[in-house]
Design an enzyme around this catalytic site. Structure first.
Site, PDB file in Angstrom:
ATOM      1  N   ARG A   1     -46.071  21.455  27.008  1.00  0.00           N
ATOM      2  CA  ARG A   1     -46.812  21.103  28.221  1.00  0.00           C
ATOM      3  C   ARG A   1     -47.653  22.279  28.706  1.00  0.00           C
ATOM      4  O   ARG A   1     -48.664  22.100  29.370  1.00  0.00           O
ATOM      5  CB  ARG A   1     -45.817  20.729  29.346  1.00  0.00           C
ATOM      6  CG  ARG A   1     -45.181  19.370  29.214  1.00  0.00           C
ATOM      7  CD  ARG A   1     -44.353  19.081  30.458  1.00  0.00           C
ATOM      8  NE  ARG A   1     -45.088  19.459  31.648  1.00  0.00           N
ATOM      9  CZ  ARG A   1     -44.537  20.121  32.689  1.00  0.00           C
ATOM     10  NH1 ARG A   1     -43.264  20.442  32.664  1.00  0.00           N
ATOM     11  NH2 ARG A   1     -45.274  20.453  33.732  1.00  0.00           N
TER      12      ARG A   1
ATOM     13  N   ASP B   1     -42.903  30.874  38.482  1.00  0.00           N
ATOM     14  CA  ASP B   1     -43.080  30.449  37.085  1.00  0.00           C
ATOM     15  C   ASP B   1     -42.782  31.574  36.105  1.00  0.00           C
ATOM     16  O   ASP B   1     -42.643  31.320  34.914  1.00  0.00           O
ATOM     17  CB  ASP B   1     -44.507  29.944  36.865  1.00  0.00           C
ATOM     18  CG  ASP B   1     -44.764  28.669  37.639  1.00  0.00           C
ATOM     19  OD1 ASP B   1     -45.945  28.295  37.775  1.00  0.00           O
ATOM     20  OD2 ASP B   1     -43.799  28.064  38.123  1.00  0.00           O
TER      21      ASP B   1
ATOM     22  N   LYS C   1     -53.155  26.346  32.846  1.00  0.00           N
ATOM     23  CA  LYS C   1     -52.784  24.926  33.016  1.00  0.00           C
ATOM     24  C   LYS C   1     -52.895  24.532  34.490  1.00  0.00           C
ATOM     25  O   LYS C   1     -53.460  23.505  34.829  1.00  0.00           O
ATOM     26  CB  LYS C   1     -51.354  24.718  32.540  1.00  0.00           C
ATOM     27  CG  LYS C   1     -50.729  23.403  32.970  1.00  0.00           C
ATOM     28  CD  LYS C   1     -49.301  23.244  32.495  1.00  0.00           C
ATOM     29  CE  LYS C   1     -48.309  23.911  33.350  1.00  0.00           C
ATOM     30  NZ  LYS C   1     -47.907  23.224  34.570  1.00  0.00           N
ATOM     31  N   ASN C   2     -52.362  25.397  35.374  1.00  0.00           N
ATOM     32  CA  ASN C   2     -52.260  25.013  36.790  1.00  0.00           C
ATOM     33  C   ASN C   2     -53.577  25.118  37.537  1.00  0.00           C
ATOM     34  O   ASN C   2     -53.635  24.790  38.723  1.00  0.00           O
ATOM     35  CB  ASN C   2     -51.169  25.842  37.471  1.00  0.00           C
ATOM     36  CG  ASN C   2     -49.793  25.469  36.933  1.00  0.00           C
ATOM     37  OD1 ASN C   2     -49.647  24.467  36.229  1.00  0.00           O
ATOM     38  ND2 ASN C   2     -48.807  26.283  37.222  1.00  0.00           N
TER      39      ASN C   2
ATOM     40  N   ARG D   1     -38.748  16.822  43.468  1.00  0.00           N
ATOM     41  CA  ARG D   1     -40.093  17.367  43.722  1.00  0.00           C
ATOM     42  C   ARG D   1     -40.693  16.549  44.866  1.00  0.00           C
ATOM     43  O   ARG D   1     -41.461  15.642  44.649  1.00  0.00           O
ATOM     44  CB  ARG D   1     -40.943  17.307  42.464  1.00  0.00           C
ATOM     45  CG  ARG D   1     -40.399  18.134  41.316  1.00  0.00           C
ATOM     46  CD  ARG D   1     -40.446  19.648  41.562  1.00  0.00           C
ATOM     47  NE  ARG D   1     -41.766  20.208  41.572  1.00  0.00           N
ATOM     48  CZ  ARG D   1     -42.434  20.562  40.462  1.00  0.00           C
ATOM     49  NH1 ARG D   1     -41.909  20.350  39.290  1.00  0.00           N
ATOM     50  NH2 ARG D   1     -43.630  21.091  40.537  1.00  0.00           N
TER      51      ARG D   1
ATOM     52  N   CYS E   1     -37.960  16.264  38.678  1.00  0.00           N
ATOM     53  CA  CYS E   1     -38.150  16.846  37.346  1.00  0.00           C
ATOM     54  C   CYS E   1     -37.014  17.857  37.167  1.00  0.00           C
ATOM     55  O   CYS E   1     -36.102  17.950  37.974  1.00  0.00           O
ATOM     56  CB  CYS E   1     -39.511  17.504  37.235  1.00  0.00           C
ATOM     57  SG  CYS E   1     -39.568  19.052  38.089  1.00  0.00           S
TER      58      CYS E   1
HETATM   59  C1  EPZ Z   1     -47.254  24.106  41.469  1.00  0.00           C
HETATM   60  O1  EPZ Z   1     -46.305  23.077  41.606  1.00  0.00           O
HETATM   61  C2  EPZ Z   1     -47.249  24.462  39.997  1.00  0.00           C
HETATM   62  N1  EPZ Z   1     -47.645  23.306  39.204  1.00  0.00           N
HETATM   63  C3  EPZ Z   1     -45.858  24.912  39.569  1.00  0.00           C
HETATM   64  O2  EPZ Z   1     -45.922  25.291  38.197  1.00  0.00           O
HETATM   65  C4  EPZ Z   1     -45.478  26.135  40.401  1.00  0.00           C
HETATM   66  O3  EPZ Z   1     -44.167  26.524  40.065  1.00  0.00           O
HETATM   67  C5  EPZ Z   1     -45.552  25.776  41.895  1.00  0.00           C
HETATM   68  O4  EPZ Z   1     -46.866  25.278  42.216  1.00  0.00           O
HETATM   69  C6  EPZ Z   1     -45.259  26.974  42.779  1.00  0.00           C
HETATM   70  O5  EPZ Z   1     -46.149  27.994  42.485  1.00  0.00           O
HETATM   71  C7  EPZ Z   1     -48.967  23.015  39.095  1.00  0.00           C
HETATM   72  O6  EPZ Z   1     -49.805  23.680  39.671  1.00  0.00           O
HETATM   73  C8  EPZ Z   1     -49.324  21.846  38.232  1.00  0.00           C
HETATM   74  P1  EPZ Z   1     -45.339  23.448  45.448  1.00  0.00           P
HETATM   75  P2  EPZ Z   1     -46.204  22.255  43.007  1.00  0.00           P
HETATM   76  O7  EPZ Z   1     -45.842  22.196  46.073  1.00  0.00           O
HETATM   77  O8  EPZ Z   1     -47.539  22.085  43.574  1.00  0.00           O
HETATM   78  C9  EPZ Z   1     -41.503  22.157  47.919  1.00  0.00           C
HETATM   79  C10 EPZ Z   1     -45.207  25.385  35.985  1.00  0.00           C
HETATM   80  O9  EPZ Z   1     -44.179  25.826  35.475  1.00  0.00           O
HETATM   81  N2  EPZ Z   1     -42.333  21.044  48.405  1.00  0.00           N
HETATM   82  O10 EPZ Z   1     -45.948  24.753  45.805  1.00  0.00           O
HETATM   83  O11 EPZ Z   1     -45.352  21.070  42.786  1.00  0.00           O
HETATM   84  C11 EPZ Z   1     -41.156  21.968  46.453  1.00  0.00           C
HETATM   85  O12 EPZ Z   1     -40.031  21.121  46.309  1.00  0.00           O
HETATM   86  C12 EPZ Z   1     -45.120  24.579  37.248  1.00  0.00           C
HETATM   87  O13 EPZ Z   1     -46.374  25.582  35.567  1.00  0.00           O
HETATM   88  C13 EPZ Z   1     -41.833  20.224  49.408  1.00  0.00           C
HETATM   89  O14 EPZ Z   1     -40.728  20.408  49.880  1.00  0.00           O
HETATM   90  O15 EPZ Z   1     -45.381  23.324  43.875  1.00  0.00           O
HETATM   91  C14 EPZ Z   1     -40.870  23.367  45.995  1.00  0.00           C
HETATM   92  O16 EPZ Z   1     -39.546  23.702  46.330  1.00  0.00           O
HETATM   93  C15 EPZ Z   1     -43.691  24.354  37.682  1.00  0.00           C
HETATM   94  N3  EPZ Z   1     -42.592  19.181  49.852  1.00  0.00           N
HETATM   95  C16 EPZ Z   1     -41.841  24.203  46.828  1.00  0.00           C
HETATM   96  O17 EPZ Z   1     -42.238  23.364  47.942  1.00  0.00           O
HETATM   97  C17 EPZ Z   1     -43.846  18.940  49.337  1.00  0.00           C
HETATM   98  O18 EPZ Z   1     -44.515  17.984  49.810  1.00  0.00           O
HETATM   99  C18 EPZ Z   1     -43.086  24.627  46.054  1.00  0.00           C
HETATM  100  O19 EPZ Z   1     -43.753  23.476  45.666  1.00  0.00           O
HETATM  101  C19 EPZ Z   1     -44.331  19.788  48.325  1.00  0.00           C
HETATM  102  C20 EPZ Z   1     -43.561  20.836  47.875  1.00  0.00           C
END
Ligand code: EPZ
Length: 421
Positions: free
Chosen positions: A398, A306, A22-23, A121, A116
């Site tokens: 999802r 995840d 998915k990701n 997020r 979420c």
């Molecule tokens: C991706 O989410 C994945 N989703 C998530 O999978 C996965 O858990 C995550 O990466 C971490 O590996 C998809 O790829 C669609 P991040 P993403 O930006 O991109 C903070 C699942 O279950 N952050 O790496 O949203 C954020 O709050 C999903 O398949 C900021 O602070 O993750 C989090 O604590 C859930 N500011 C951490 O970084 C920002 O601008 C990681 O977020 C962006 C992120």
């Protein structure tokens, strides 16, 4: 709203197909906005998040053809730059379209993706990078309006956290930017590599330095291409946990063992046997698994956040005590209360969860609050004595294609009641 009924403690044995990730599919679908020709995406999982992405592409003006796991996209006639709130709200990761739309249309209008189940997020890293590249961003009434007055500028962007989404958005917004854009402390998940491989097949010039930075050298256009999405490493981990909790013996087909390098040691510590031959993974265990002593989630190649929930569900049945530390998300323990309803012994203190394994849990009604929490309920229900009823399956749908069908095929007593929404 449909529910899953599981009659637990039945041993799983047989073959399970692992579909596309998915990701990886979501950012690749968004990136087709940049392509002047037709893109054929193979091994695309059939999931509600993929459906939302296709709806967004169609809203923007792309032509979509779906043939099972193959998606054909032609984005030549895209003429819109906004994503309406009702579409943005359906999928948190719709923010990944922002960079691609800005690249193509030089402007974009989207609503804040909203928080979420995993807590707020934020997208501050996304917006800070885009501003650094020369995007003018106005935020009002929950809406983000972006436009590029002159041209986007290639920059050296240092991420304070290796955010997956921010890395993807910066890549997509810099593909056509003259010069070299460098992302320092970029995310290194396999899904990022898959996106880069897809874009390079379309004519982009993106490479990763030995320190792990991503460098994007701007090109003038991207063609279409054919691409096969990488296997879903989190779905694979979920089925591994399901087999282990039932002391089963399964064969996963279509995995990439390299992407599971942080997962294998956890199962090994539990006493689970694994054997990889090319893209097949056999996993089996005869006795009650031992606990994994310490699991802390980290950016790739560390243990993936995840996988935390499903491994915790398995740990609830193991001999001994496990300590989990969730370092990536602020609030990713919503599945703990539901595991406790099944009889699990779990205590949460801030980022840390202590799991004291029990020989058995007792089925009951449980809720799911997020995608991986829902998967954790499935794993726990498969291991528990008696019947477990899982609601809020929209979360599960999802990210897991045909999970009940696949589990039933290998011996699970599982059925969905009520219609899929
Ligand atoms: C991706 O989410 C994945 N989703 C998530 O999978 C996965 O858990 C995550 O990466 C971490 O590996 C998809 O790829 C669609 P991040 P993403 O930006 O991109 C903070 C699942 O279950 N952050 O790496 O949203 C954020 O709050 C999903 O398949 C900021 O602070 O993750 C989090 O604590 C859930 N500011 C951490 O970084 C920002 O601008 C990681 O977020 C962006 C992120």
């Amino acid at each position: 709203m449909s529910k899953l009924l599981i009659c637990g403690a039945h041993r799983l044995e047989g073959r399970v197909p692992i579909y596309g990730a998915k990701n990886s599919a979501l950012p690749i679908l968004a990136s087709t906005i940049l392509c002047s020709g037709e893109c054929v995406i193979h091994n695309c999982p059939i999931l509600s998040d993929v459906d939302v992405s296709l709806k967004i592409l169609e809203y923007l003006g792309a032509k979509i053809q779906k043939q099972n796991h193959d998606i054909i996209i032609n984005a030549k006639n895209i003429d819109r730059y906004d994503i309406p709130e009702f579409l943005m709200r359906q999928m948190r990761s719709s923010i990944i379209f922002l960079g691609a739309i800005i690249s193509r249309m030089k402007k974009a209008k989207v609503s804040f993706p909203g928080g979420c189940e995993l807590g707020p997020r934020p997208i501050d890293l996304h917006l800070k990078a885009l501003k650094q590249m020369g995007v003018t961003i106005e935020e009002h009434h929950g809406c983000i309006e972006c436009h590029v007055e002159k041209k986007l500028k290639s920059q050296e962007i240092s991420l304070s956290f290796p955010s997956v989404g921010a890395t993807e958005n910066i890549i997509l917004s810099s593909v056509f930017v003259q010069g070299k854009t460098k992302i320092i402390n970029a995310a290194r998940e396999p899904e990022i590599t898959d996106l880069i491989n897809f874009l390079n097949k379309c004519g982009a010039k993106i490479f990763t330095t030995k320190e792990g930075s991503v460098v994007v050298e701007g090109v003038s256009k991207l063609t279409g291409t054919e691409h096969r999405i990488i296997p879903d490493r989190i779905a694979a981990t979920t089925y591994m946990a399901a087999a282990a909790v039932t002391r089963g013996d399964i064969l996963l087909e279509g995995i990439c063992s390299r992407h599971l390098s942080a997962i294998f040691p956890v199962f090994e510590e539990m006493g689970v046997k694994t054997c990889v031959v090319k893209k097949q993974l056999r996993l089996w265990i005869e006795n009650r698994p031992k606990c994994v002593k310490f699991v802390r989630t980290m950016p790739y190649p560390g243990f993936p956040t995840d996988a935390q929930a499903v491994i915790m569900a398995l740990s609830a049945f193991c001999k001994g005590t496990s300590v989990f530390v969730e370092n990536i998300f602020e609030s990713r323990y919503k599945h703990v209360d539901e595991l406790v309803r099944l009889g699990a012994n779990v205590k949460v203190e801030g980022k840390t969860a202590i799991v004291r394994g029990r020989r058995s849990l007792q089925g009951t009604t449980v809720k799911s609050y997020d995608l991986r929490g829902a998967a954790a309920m499935v794993v726990a229900g498969l291991g528990a004595q008696g019947e477990t009823c899982i609601s809020n399956l929209n979360h599960l749908d999802r990210g897991y294609e045909d999970i009940e069908k696949n589990l039933k095929t290998i011996g699970a007593l599982i059925k969905r009641v009520g219609k899929k929404n």
